[in-house]
Design a protein around this motif. Structure first.
Motif, mmCIF file in Angstrom:
data_model
loop_
_atom_site.group_PDB
_atom_site.id
_atom_site.type_symbol
_atom_site.label_atom_id
_atom_site.label_comp_id
_atom_site.label_asym_id
_atom_site.label_seq_id
_atom_site.Cartn_x
_atom_site.Cartn_y
_atom_site.Cartn_z
ATOM 1 N N TRP A 120 0.903 -1.329 0.077
ATOM 2 C CA TRP A 120 0.073 0.040 0.000
ATOM 3 C C TRP A 120 0.709 1.148 0.000
ATOM 4 N N GLY A 121 2.082 1.128 -0.071
ATOM 5 C CA GLY A 121 3.069 2.197 0.023
ATOM 6 C C GLY A 121 3.492 2.408 -1.460
ATOM 7 N N TRP A 122 3.316 1.659 -2.384
ATOM 8 C CA TRP A 122 3.609 1.326 -3.655
ATOM 9 C C TRP A 122 2.976 2.416 -4.601
ATOM 10 N N PRO A 123 3.377 2.694 -5.745
ATOM 11 C CA PRO A 123 2.557 3.817 -6.744
ATOM 12 C C PRO A 123 1.169 2.743 -7.283
ATOM 13 N N GLU A 124 0.310 3.722 -7.854
ATOM 14 C CA GLU A 124 -0.836 3.077 -8.362
ATOM 15 C C GLU A 124 -0.941 1.971 -9.158
ATOM 16 N N PRO A 125 -1.571 0.969 -8.888
ATOM 17 C CA PRO A 125 -1.566 -0.083 -9.642
ATOM 18 C C PRO A 125 -2.001 0.092 -10.869
ATOM 19 N N GLY A 126 -1.220 -0.555 -12.089
ATOM 20 C CA GLY A 126 -1.947 -0.544 -13.440
ATOM 21 C C GLY A 126 -1.470 0.808 -14.070
ATOM 22 N N ALA A 127 -0.987 1.798 -13.262
ATOM 23 C CA ALA A 127 -0.444 3.025 -14.156
ATOM 24 C C ALA A 127 0.822 2.822 -14.623
ATOM 25 N N PRO A 128 1.333 3.646 -15.661
ATOM 26 C CA PRO A 128 2.609 3.311 -16.455
ATOM 27 C C PRO A 128 3.702 3.568 -15.327
ATOM 28 N N MET A 129 4.783 2.914 -15.147
ATOM 29 C CA MET A 129 5.807 2.797 -14.560
ATOM 30 C C MET A 129 6.722 4.059 -14.935
ATOM 31 N N ALA A 130 7.068 4.829 -13.801
ATOM 32 C CA ALA A 130 7.739 6.051 -13.876
ATOM 33 C C ALA A 130 9.373 5.407 -13.846
ATOM 34 N N ALA A 131 10.335 6.235 -14.302
ATOM 35 C CA ALA A 131 11.572 5.864 -14.457
ATOM 36 C C ALA A 131 12.356 5.818 -12.854
ATOM 37 N N ALA A 132 11.787 6.706 -12.012
ATOM 38 C CA ALA A 132 12.463 6.940 -10.620
ATOM 39 C C ALA A 132 11.220 6.492 -9.730
ATOM 40 N N VAL A 133 10.815 5.393 -9.345
ATOM 41 C CA VAL A 133 9.832 5.019 -8.395
ATOM 42 C C VAL A 133 10.372 4.289 -7.364
ATOM 43 N N ASP A 134 9.605 4.403 -6.154
ATOM 44 C CA ASP A 134 9.883 3.697 -5.135
ATOM 45 C C ASP A 134 8.788 2.677 -4.486
ATOM 46 N N PHE A 135 9.497 1.767 -4.455
ATOM 47 C CA PHE A 135 8.595 0.460 -4.175
ATOM 48 C C PHE A 135 9.320 0.010 -2.807
ATOM 49 N N PRO A 136 8.585 0.652 -1.589
ATOM 50 C CA PRO A 136 8.868 0.331 -0.353
ATOM 51 C C PRO A 136 8.981 -1.364 0.069
ATOM 52 N N THR A 137 9.794 -1.986 0.828
ATOM 53 C CA THR A 137 9.755 -3.313 1.016
ATOM 54 C C THR A 137 9.072 -3.692 2.586
ATOM 55 N N GLU A 138 9.080 -2.223 3.323
ATOM 56 C CA GLU A 138 8.309 -2.301 4.661
ATOM 57 C C GLU A 138 7.561 -1.203 4.825
ATOM 58 N N LEU A 139 6.463 -1.134 5.568
ATOM 59 C CA LEU A 139 5.805 -0.102 6.188
ATOM 60 C C LEU A 139 5.854 -0.202 7.588
ATOM 61 N N ASN A 140 6.310 0.341 8.525
ATOM 62 C CA ASN A 140 6.280 0.046 9.891
ATOM 63 C C ASN A 140 5.248 0.587 10.769
#
Length: 187
Positions: A120-140
């Motif tokens: 739920w910290g990732w970018p919008e599902p199904g949207a085009p992928m941006a060059a510099a995008v953050d996909f966190p591995t954890e949300l504390n």
């Protein structure tokens, strides 16, 4: 306490035969897109809210969330390969009162691991992928409940079980409207 429908112990037993396999928690959700075409995706079972009411989670920005707002009817397919059976669950998404929905969303959020929350910290599902995008591995635990964290509470109206062990296969159906009484069907 709600009396369990007779198919619930059968589903629990089938899931237990899967052992520690993640597949025991995966089920497929079928929805209808705005153009009338079917859509299917795999979700993770999150628990029972009541005897015939189950909880799933999704990203509220996803296409499935939009589809469910337009058409809340769904069918779920839960294939349990080690048990050699398939449960087909038909129902619809419940609209919860705002206070209860917020409380239940918070409860589910707290039950997730930090890595489970990461989606739920990732970018919008199904949207085009941006060059510099953050996909966190954890949300504390300090991370606030995101608005896009959506609870899908599904009330079931009909359940079918197809058992693939014997010859011929066995098929049964239960309907809420019939008091969850069992009906044998041809496979």
């Amino acid at each position: 306490m709600t009396t369990l429908p007779p198919w619930r112990p059968l589903l629990r037993g089938a899931r237990e035969r899967e052992g520690r396999s993640p597949a025991a928690r995966w089920l497929q959700l079928a929805t209808v897109a705005p153009d009338g075409t079917p859509r299917v995706r795999t979700l993770v079972f999150r628990g029972w809210a009541d005897g015939g009411v189950l909880d799933l989670l999704t990203d509220g920005r996803s296409a499935k969330a939009t589809e469910l707002r337009q058409q809340p009817a769904v069918e779920l397919c839960w294939l349990l390969p080690k048990a050699r059976c398939q449960f087909r669950l038909r129902g619809q998404q419940l609209a919860l009162p705002a206070g209860l929905e917020q409380q239940e969303r918070q409860r589910h959020w707290q039950n997730l691991t930090p890595s489970g929350r990461a989606l739920w910290g990732w970018p919008e599902p199904g949207a085009p992928m941006a060059a510099a995008v953050d996909f966190p591995t954890e949300l504390n635990d300090e991370f606030q409940l995101p608005e896009q964290f959506q609870l899908l509470r599904i009330t079931l109206e009909q359940v079918e079980l197809l058992e693939l062990r014997d010859h011929p296969h066995q098929r049964r159906r239960w309907r809420r409207a019939g008091g969850w009484s069992e009906e044998r069907l041809n496979p």
